[in-house]
Every structure is written in structure tokens, then in C-alpha cells.
Design a protein around this motif. Structure first.
Motif, short mmCIF file in Angstrom:
data_model
loop_
_atom_site.label_atom_id
_atom_site.label_comp_id
_atom_site.label_asym_id
_atom_site.label_seq_id
_atom_site.Cartn_x
_atom_site.Cartn_y
_atom_site.Cartn_z
N CYS A 618 0.82 -1.22 0.00
CA CYS A 618 0.00 0.00 0.00
C CYS A 618 0.85 1.26 0.00
O CYS A 618 0.36 2.35 -0.35
CB CYS A 618 -0.93 0.00 1.21
N LEU A 619 2.13 1.14 0.40
CA LEU A 619 3.01 2.32 0.40
C LEU A 619 3.31 2.81 -1.01
O LEU A 619 3.75 3.95 -1.19
CB LEU A 619 4.32 1.99 1.12
N TYR A 620 3.09 1.96 -2.02
CA TYR A 620 3.43 2.31 -3.40
C TYR A 620 2.24 2.85 -4.18
O TYR A 620 2.39 3.20 -5.34
CB TYR A 620 4.00 1.09 -4.12
N ALA A 627 8.97 11.36 2.41
CA ALA A 627 8.96 10.43 3.55
C ALA A 627 8.49 9.05 3.12
O ALA A 627 9.02 8.02 3.55
CB ALA A 627 8.05 10.98 4.64
N LEU A 628 7.50 9.00 2.25
CA LEU A 628 6.98 7.72 1.78
C LEU A 628 8.02 6.99 0.95
O LEU A 628 8.16 5.76 1.05
CB LEU A 628 5.72 7.96 0.96
N CYS A 629 8.74 7.73 0.12
CA CYS A 629 9.78 7.10 -0.70
C CYS A 629 10.88 6.50 0.17
O CYS A 629 11.40 5.41 -0.12
CB CYS A 629 10.37 8.13 -1.66
N ALA A 630 11.28 7.21 1.22
CA ALA A 630 12.32 6.69 2.11
C ALA A 630 11.86 5.45 2.85
O ALA A 630 12.66 4.57 3.18
CB ALA A 630 12.74 7.78 3.10
N THR A 631 10.55 5.34 3.11
CA THR A 631 9.99 4.22 3.88
C THR A 631 9.86 2.96 3.03
O THR A 631 9.97 1.84 3.56
CB THR A 631 8.63 4.61 4.46
N CYS A 693 22.18 3.12 7.84
CA CYS A 693 23.23 3.54 6.91
C CYS A 693 22.62 3.99 5.58
O CYS A 693 23.08 4.97 4.97
CB CYS A 693 24.20 2.39 6.67
N HIS A 694 21.56 3.30 5.13
CA HIS A 694 20.90 3.67 3.89
C HIS A 694 20.30 5.07 3.98
O HIS A 694 20.39 5.88 3.05
CB HIS A 694 19.81 2.64 3.58
N VAL A 695 19.72 5.38 5.14
CA VAL A 695 19.14 6.71 5.33
C VAL A 695 20.22 7.78 5.33
O VAL A 695 20.04 8.88 4.77
CB VAL A 695 18.33 6.75 6.66
N ARG A 696 21.38 7.47 5.90
CA ARG A 696 22.45 8.45 5.96
C ARG A 696 23.13 8.64 4.61
O ARG A 696 23.48 9.77 4.23
CB ARG A 696 23.49 8.01 7.00
N LEU A 697 23.29 7.57 3.85
CA LEU A 697 24.00 7.66 2.57
C LEU A 697 23.14 8.26 1.47
O LEU A 697 23.67 8.94 0.59
CB LEU A 697 24.47 6.26 2.14
N GLY A 698 21.85 8.02 1.49
CA GLY A 698 21.00 8.57 0.44
C GLY A 698 19.75 7.75 0.22
O GLY A 698 19.74 6.84 -0.63
N VAL A 716 7.76 9.92 -9.10
CA VAL A 716 8.31 8.60 -8.77
C VAL A 716 9.31 8.76 -7.65
O VAL A 716 9.83 9.85 -7.39
CB VAL A 716 8.99 7.95 -10.00
N CYS A 717 9.58 7.63 -7.01
CA CYS A 717 10.61 7.59 -5.99
C CYS A 717 11.92 7.21 -6.67
O CYS A 717 12.08 6.09 -7.15
CB CYS A 717 10.25 6.58 -4.90
N GLY A 718 12.82 8.15 -6.70
CA GLY A 718 14.10 7.92 -7.39
C GLY A 718 15.17 7.47 -6.42
O GLY A 718 15.23 7.90 -5.27
N THR A 719 16.04 6.61 -6.91
CA THR A 719 17.14 6.10 -6.11
C THR A 719 18.29 7.09 -6.16
O THR A 719 18.85 7.36 -7.23
CB THR A 719 17.60 4.73 -6.63
#
Length: 836
Positions: A618-620, A627-631, A693-698, A716-719
Motif C-alpha cells: 500500500c506504500l506504493y 517520507a513515503l519514498c524513504a519508507t 546507513c541507507h538513510v544516511r547515505l542517500g 516517482v521515488c528515485g534512487t
């Protein structure tokens, strides 16, 4: 009626003229303040005589124009002197001279005006603040080239000079000519009106001709500049000679007509005085130039010289702008009375006395062709020629004197006023004449506007038909114009067709005015009339092909109500229900051999994570946010790790019992019973650290993609960081790989349940899904990216459920007879075998 008396009254003669036929006039009247007057009379008569014997009509028009303006100044001064409110107690005098249409001749009276009052010399001083010249202000001259010469002189002494006819734009430079003023609009206003007229009729392929003098060159240069900015194309531009006695004058005129004819234009714009214009029209008729639309100016349109050309009706349609000037009340009656008094003996006697007192500098050479001028001859010219600019010029100086002296409506103090002191009052304050208010603008001009007139022939007589007005905007009564075409409608004059809205001009060939019309492509729009290119829309807007404006992009993402999203959410709900059902079934049979051999309570823990993983789909769906993309990635990685972490102890247990039987007894306690939970907790904790670590790096962030879709902005949620992405999901891949290595070679005896087979297939399905997922996820930039992630989550969940948990559910429900200790015997209950 012969007018010797009138000539003597005005003291006509020739003052140091370069030609004996140049007519000069000098007329003086004393007063408290003297106004110098410069008026045109004679040079064009020289040119006429050089070409052919001038007709009486030509002579009369050239003579009477200057005569009317001179009488206009005299009439205005008399009117002011008789006024009891403007300059009460103050008398204005005047000192008039003929310029002979010649700059060198105009210099002599101009220098005389600059002499110290009461002398004939110009003082050489360092400071001219207290210098009092012979005149307080100068009215005239009429022509622009004369004003360019005289304005420099008078501006050096800051003597106000007010012209009633000079219109060239260069005189608007108040830094070069600080004391120059004019009571007619500048050529810039005239050219703006002509350009608007051409645009209103759609004429964009024209010829432009100017006389080779200051007026013609300046007006034509202005016109060429403005026409280019308004997409009006000049097929031909040239100059025609002003001195028709020159040997090459005839050839220049013939070449001009030939070039106009070769361009196939239907509109000719002519900036010229009357004689050069008449010569061009005469050659156009004799050489058979087709009927055109001639757009002219007051300098030749109101002249009888051009209108009297033989067969002039055959040139086509004549349109042009003339200064919009009102009548001067009482002036025509004043002229009539003057002509009437000229026949009286007392008038002639007084004139002869003035003639004897005339300065010896003035010669007594007269224009013999103009000796016979009657009121009937001058009356038609008087109705066409406007004297209001002269009237306003004199009044502007009188009002400035009124304010400088501090006059009241009853009296004026008789104090000394220097000429430069009038400039402040002329620059800043309006003045009223005959109930109308006027003022000089920043360029020292008065833009009274123009009338658009057309030549109309009624019973063989030329009339000037008003067909429009111009004052900042142009109004044309098209129905009043009788064009020369067969249907009486306006002709076309185009090298190209007008492009439709949404099309731009693609130039073909070497002529910028010939082109094809091409549609604007998608996401571009037509921004201006006849633009040579289409403008791109801003990235937040879009436009269809051949568009005239851009539209706002709508947002595109996976909406809750679209069919694909509904189907995926339904599948996620079914997957969550399957996880719940499996968990309830395992809870019911928790202590049975099959559930215990599968992992016991750890299976319930794994099913809980699979449930959360299904719900994370449902998050997608819906509008994404940062915030949703990071989650999204964090939830998927953590849920998958919770499931794989519970399979890891069972895989290690199977590997120890089958591949390392000797080490198994002392190591099995770390992967079974309560210590297996410790291993699960450590694995989860490590995954949590990787999430941090993922949150800190990007972490993934919201990206607005304007390129992938033509009419929508894709959210879109971009990497942001692929290394952070690999670090986050790489640990789960390692867990799955370890589980696969521990179980894919395990052999189970017959009639025994193979626990390792389920883990092998679960991890194998995971790898296959992720191979496809990484490839698709890295390349997709549409809304299908979210769909891909949901499908990956559902496929992974279904793969684990279908390969590891569903077979056990089948036995629990449909084959309870196999849920026995023998069939589901744990490897720990068998004797360990010796290594060979």
C-alpha cells in the motif's frame, strides 16, 4: 490684383542670397521683447525655373505657404498685444526673415538674432548669464535641415527656438539641443502610425522611398528600423534626389521606378517634400508603373505641386497622415482684411515709407512670377495649410514670459528677462490656447496626433477625405477608403501568406520575407505573430502540436482508483489473508511434529513478517512523498529480513546434521531451541543498522520526471545512491544465498519429509525474482516502476509461502496421517554418521 503694397509692407527683398531668384523677407516691429521669425519662401522656385517655366500655381503655393506662416506669427503677436490678461502692459515685437530654404541663408538672420541687443556684434564672453541677445526667442524655421543648423547656434546661447514644422527625430535629443522646441509631432510618432496602418491592412511586402535630405533620410531610417521589428519586409528602399537640376537626377528617378516595379510590391511608402515627390510620381506615370497604394506624409500630400501632376489619378490609392491641428479663430478674416487694405492708397503710402527705411543689407530683387497674387489664389491654400503650429509656438513663448515676469491678469512688471530663464517654464508648465491645453513633452515636442486622409476625386477635383485618426492608437474607417482595385477592396502586398496560429516561419531562400509555414511540434508553442521559431514550454507545462499556449501538466502516479492499482491491492490483500490463514493453521498445530520440524514458533514469526510485507504494498499506491519514498525500501528490506532470518537457523541446522555430523553435537545448540531466536534477533538488528546507513547515505527521494510522459509530470521515488541501495538489499541476498547453499544438496531418506527442499525453492525463487526486478527497476522511469516494486514484493511473498509454508498446510489439512513422528522425524533424533 497686383500686390506691390503688400510686398513693400512686408519689406520683401533678397538678403545676401546665393541666387538672384531666392526670395527673402525682412519685417520688423519694435517691442519690449522681440521674437525672431524664420520663414521659407524661395529656393524651390530656383529648382522649378531650372527644370521648366514654373506655373503660376506652383509659384503661388511655394510663396503663399511661407506668407501664411509669417502672417500667422504677425496675427498671433497682434492678438497677444491686444490681450489684457496674458502680457498686460508688455508689447511683443518681431523681426522676420526669409530662409530661402537654404541653410547658409538661414545662418545670416540667426547670427543677427544672437547679437547683443542694440548692436550688430556678438559678445565674446566667458559667462553669458547676463547676456541679452537681440531677440528673446525664435519662431521657426520650418524645415528640419535648417533647424539642425540653427538649433545648434541657439542652444549654445540657450535661446528658446520653437519650430512649427521640423519633425526629424534627432532634434528630440535634449542634450544636444536643450533650447529647441516644436509644436508638431516628431517623425517617430509618424512612423509608428505608418507601421500600424501597414499592419492593420496586412501589408508586409513594401517599398520605402525617401528624399535625399535630412527629413527623408531620417524618417526612412526610423521606418526601416520599426518595420523590421513588426515583421514588415522592405522589398526596396532608396532615396530620390532633391535637386532636380542635377545631371543624374532623372536617371536616379527612373532607376527607382524600375526597382519598385521589379519587386512587384503593391504598397509604396514615400517620405519626401513636395517637389521630389512630384518628380517621382511623374516618372511613375510616364514609365507605366502599375497602380499602387501610396502612403505619404503631410510634406507632399497637401501640396498642390504633387497633386497637379498630369494624369495623377492613375497612380492608384493615396493614403497619408497629416498633423491634426485645429483652426485659429479670426485668422482667415485677418488675412482677408489685410488683402483688402492692400489696395488702399494710405496702405501703399505707408509701405513706401517703410521701404525707404529698409536696411541696406536687403536687396530689392523680387520673384516676378509671384507678383500677381489675389485673395482668391491664396484662399484655397489658406484652408489647407494650418497655421496653428505657428500660433502655438508664439503662445508658448508668451506664456513662458508671463510666468517668468510674474505677471498677473492685470499687469506685468517691466523687468529684464534673459532668454535662458524662459526654458524652465517651457519645460514644466502647460499653456492654454483657445480653450485647449498644450505642453511640451520630455523631448520638447507636442504630440497632437494625426489624421489619416485619402485622396478622393470628385468631378475631377481633388478632395482630402478623412478616413481615420491616430493618437497612440490607430482607428481606420476602411469603408470610407476607395481603393483602386476592381472590387474597391484593399489590395494585398505580401511575399508570404500569414501563418496560422500555431505555425512558425521557416525561411526559404535568401530573402527573410519569403518562407513556409510550419506547425509547432509538441511541447512548443507559437509565442508571437509571425515568429520564426516556436518557443519551448516550461518543464511544468505541455502543449500539443500547433499550439498557441502551454497547459499545466497533471500529476501522474499510481492512483488508488485505477484498475491496475485495484488489482494489485486486491492481490496484496489475498497474500495477507493467505499469510494470516497459514499462521492460524500453524498456531493450531503448533506442537505437532510437522510444525515443530519446520521451525515451530519461528514459523509464526516469519508469517508475521510476510503479512507486514504484503501490507507494505500500500506504500506504493497514491501520491508519493519524500517520507513515503524513504519508507518503501526500508519496509521491504526489513520485512524480508525478518522472514529470511527465521529460515537461516533451520538451514544451518540441516547443513550441520548432513554435511558436518562430527561438529553437529556441539554447534547444534546455537541454531536450535532458544538460541535460534538469538540468531534471528542479531540478524534483524544488523538489518536495522543497514537501514540506518541507507538513510544516511542517500534514501530514495521524490523525483518529478517531466521527460518520460508528454503531458504529465511523473512523480516517482528515485534512487539517490545505488551503493546504499545495494547495501540495504545485499544483506538479504547474502542470507538467502547462505540458506540456499546449506540446503540445495541435502538428500532425505524415503518416507521422510524433506524440510530442506522448501528452503531451497524459496531462496531460488527469491533470486530469480530479484534478477528481473533489479534490471527492470534500474531502467523504468514511468508509473510502472511502482507496479514493478509491488509485483516484486507479492512475487517474493508468494514464492516463500508457496514453496515453504503451503506444502505443510496441505499435509496439515488434507494429509493429517502424515503428521507423525516417523514421517516428520527430526534429523537430531538420528544417529550421526561417521565421516568416511
Amino acid at each position: 490684383m497686383k500686390l506691390p503694397g503688400l510686398w513693400l509692407c512686408l519689406s520683401f527683398g533678397c538678403a545676401a542670397s546665393p541666387s538672384p531668384l531666392c526670395l527673402s523677407a525682412q519685417f520688423r516691429r519694435p517691442g519690449d521683447f522681440i521674437l525672431g521669425g524664420l520663414f521659407p519662401f524661395g529656393k524651390d522656385l530656383v529648382n522649378l525655373t531650372a527644370r521648366s517655366e514654373p506655373t503660376l500655381l506652383h509659384c503661388q503655393r511655394l510663396f503663399t505657404d511661407g506668407l501664411i506662416w509669417a502672417l500667422g506669427m504677425r496675427f498671433t503677436i497682434d492678438q497677444i498685444n491686444n490681450s489684457s490678461s496674458l502680457l498686460p502692459g508688455i508689447t511683443l515685437g518681431y523681426d522676420m526673415y526669409d530662409t530661402c530654404f537654404e541653410p547658409l541663408v538661414a545662418l545670416q538672420p540667426s547670427l543677427l538674432f544672437l547679437t547683443r541687443n542694440g548692436t550688430t556684434g556678438i559678445g565674446i564672453l566667458c559667462n553669458y548669464t547676463e547676456y541679452q541677445p537681440r531677440v528673446t526667442a525664435v519662431i521657426g524655421p520650418h524645415k528640419s535641415d535648417l533647424c539642425l543648423v540653427t538649433a545648434k547656434l541657439f542652444s549654445s546661447f540657450l535661446i528658446p527656438q520653437v519650430s512649427y514644422g521640423a519633425s526629424i527625430e534627432s532634434l528630440s535629443n535634449t542634450e544636444l539641443f536643450p533650447s529647441f522646441y516644436r509644436t508638431v509631432p516628431s517623425d517617430k510618432n509618424l512612423v509608428e502610425a505608418v507601421v500600424l496602418l501597414l499592419n492593420q491592412f496586412g501589408w508586409n511586402w513594401i517599398a520605402a522611398v525617401g528624399s535625399d535630405d535630412e527629413y527623408g533620410r531620417s524618417a526612412q531610417a526610423l521606418f526601416l528600423s520599426m518595420a523590421g521589428n513588426e515583421n514588415i519586409c522592405i522589398a526596396f528602399d532608396g532615396l530620390i534626389p532633391t535637386d532636380l537640376a542635377e545631371p543624374n537626377a532623372r536617371k536616379q528617378l527612373e532607376d527607382t521606378v524600375k526597382l519598385i516595379n521589379s519587386t512587384k510590391v503593391n504598397v509604396v511608402v514615400l517620405f519626401s517634400y513636395s517637389l521630389p515627390a512630384q518628380a517621382l510620381l511623374e516618372h511613375s506615370i510616364s514609365m507605366g508603373l502599375g497602380k499602387k497604394v501610396w502612403i505619404g506624409t503631410e510634406a507632399w500630400m497637401l501640396s498642390d505641386i504633387a497633386a497637379s501632376t498630369p494624369n495623377i489619378q492613375s497612380i492608384g490609392t493615396v493614403l497619408g497622415f497629416v498633423t491634426r491641428a485645429g483652426t485659429v479663430p479670426g485668422f482667415q478674416q485677418y488675412v482677408a482684411e489685410l488683402f483688402s487694405s492692400a489696395g488702399q492708397e494710405e496702405f501703399c503710402r505707408h509701405s513706401r515709407e517703410l521701404s525707404r527705411l529698409m536696411s541696406t543689407e536687403v536687396l530689392d530683387t523680387q520673384c516676378q512670377q509671384c507678383d500677381h497674387v489675389t485673395l482668391g489664389d491664396i484662399w484655397p491654400v489658406l484652408r489647407v495649410s494650418t497655421v496653428q503650429p505657428v500660433h502655438l509656438a508664439v503662445y508658448s513663448v508668451a506664456h513662458a514670459l508671463h510666468r517668468a515676469l510674474g505677471c498677473t491678469s492685470k499687469s506685468c512688471p517691466k523687468s529684464a528677462i534673459r532668454s535662458w530663464q524662459l526654458l524652465h517654464f517651457m519645460n514644466t508648465l502647460p499653456f492654454e490656447v483657445n480653450g485647449q491645453s498644450f505642453r511640451f513633452d520630455q523631448s520638447h515636442g507636442t504630440n497632437t496626433g494625426y489624421k489619416l486622409i485619402s485622396w478622393a476625386w470628385r468631378d475631377g477635383t481633388l478632395t482630402y477625405l478623412p478616413v481615420g485618426d491616430y493618437e497612440q492608437s490607430l482607428y481606420v474607417q476602411k469603408s470610407q477608403i476607395q481603393f483602386h482595385t476592381a472590387d474597391k477592396k484593399e489590395p494585398t502586398s505580401e511575399c508570404f501568406r500569414r501563418c496560422q496560429p500555431g505555425q512558425f516561419r521557416r525561411i526559404k531562400g535568401f530573402n527573410l520575407c519569403c518562407y513556409d509555414c510550419t506547425d509547432c511540434s509538441e511541447n512548443t508553442f507559437w509565442s508571437s505573430t509571425d515568429s520564426t521559431s516556436c518557443s519551448p514550454c516550461p518543464q511544468h507545462q505541455w502543449a500539443p502540436a500547433r499550439s498557441t499556449q502551454c497547459h499545466e501538466r497533471s500529476e501522474r502516479f499510481l492512483f488508488w482508483d485505477e484498475p491496475l492499482a485495484v488489482a494489485l491491492v486486491t492481490l496484496a490483500a489475498l497474500m495477507a489473508a493467505l499469510s494470516c490463514g497459514t499462521a492460524l493453521l500453524f498456531l493450531k498445530h503448533l506442537h505437532t511434529p510437522l510444525v515443530q520440524v519446520a521451525g515451530g514458533a519461528r514459523c509464526l514469526f516469519a508469517l508475521l513478517w510476510l503479512l507486514l510485507q504484503s501490507l507494505s504494498c500500500c506504500l506504493y499506491v497514491g501520491r508519493p512523498s519524500s517520507a513515503l519514498c524513504a519508507t518503501q525500501q526500508l519496509s521491504y528490506a526489513l520485512c524480508l529480513n525478518g522472514c529470511l532470518s527465521t529460515l537461516l537457523p533451520k538451514a544451518l541446522e540441516i547443513s550441520l546434521r548432513t554435511e558436518f555430523p562430527r561438529c553437529a553435537p556441539r554447534l547444534l545448540r546455537w541454531v536450535t531451541q532458544g538460541r535460534a531466536w538469538l540468531l534471528v534477533a542479531v540478524s534483524l538488528l544488523f538489518q536495522v543498522l543497514l537501514c540506518f546507513c541507507h538513510v544516511r547515505l542517500g534514501p530514495d527521494d521524490l523525483v518529478a520526471d517531466y521527460k518520460s510522459l508528454p503531458r504529465e509530470v511523473l512523480l516517482v521515488c528515485g534512487t539517490q545512491s545505488w551503493p546504499a541501495f545495494a547495501l540495504l538489499h545485499g544483506y538479504n541476498s547474502c542470507l538467502a544465498f547462505v540458506c540456499f547453499l546449506c540446503t540445495f544438496m541435502v538428500q532425505t531418506p524415503a518416507r521422510r519429509y524433506n524440510v530442506a527442499r522448501g528452503i531451497t525453492f524459496a531462496t531460488l525463487i527469491y533470486f530469480i525474482i530479484w534478477i528481473f526486478f533489479v534490471v527492470v527497476f534500474a531502467t523504468l522511469r514511468t508509473v510502472l516502476r511502482a507496479v514493478t516494486q509491488i509485483c516484486t514484493i507479492l512475487a517474493t511473498t508468494l514464492g516463500i509461502l508457496g514453496s515453504y509454508f503451503v506444502p505443510k498446510c496441505y499435509i496439515l489439512v488434507f494429509r493429517p496421517d502424515l503428521n507423525t513422528g516417523d514421517f516428520c522425524q527430526n534429523c537430531t533424533e538420528e544417529e550421526p554418521q561417521e565421516d568416511s
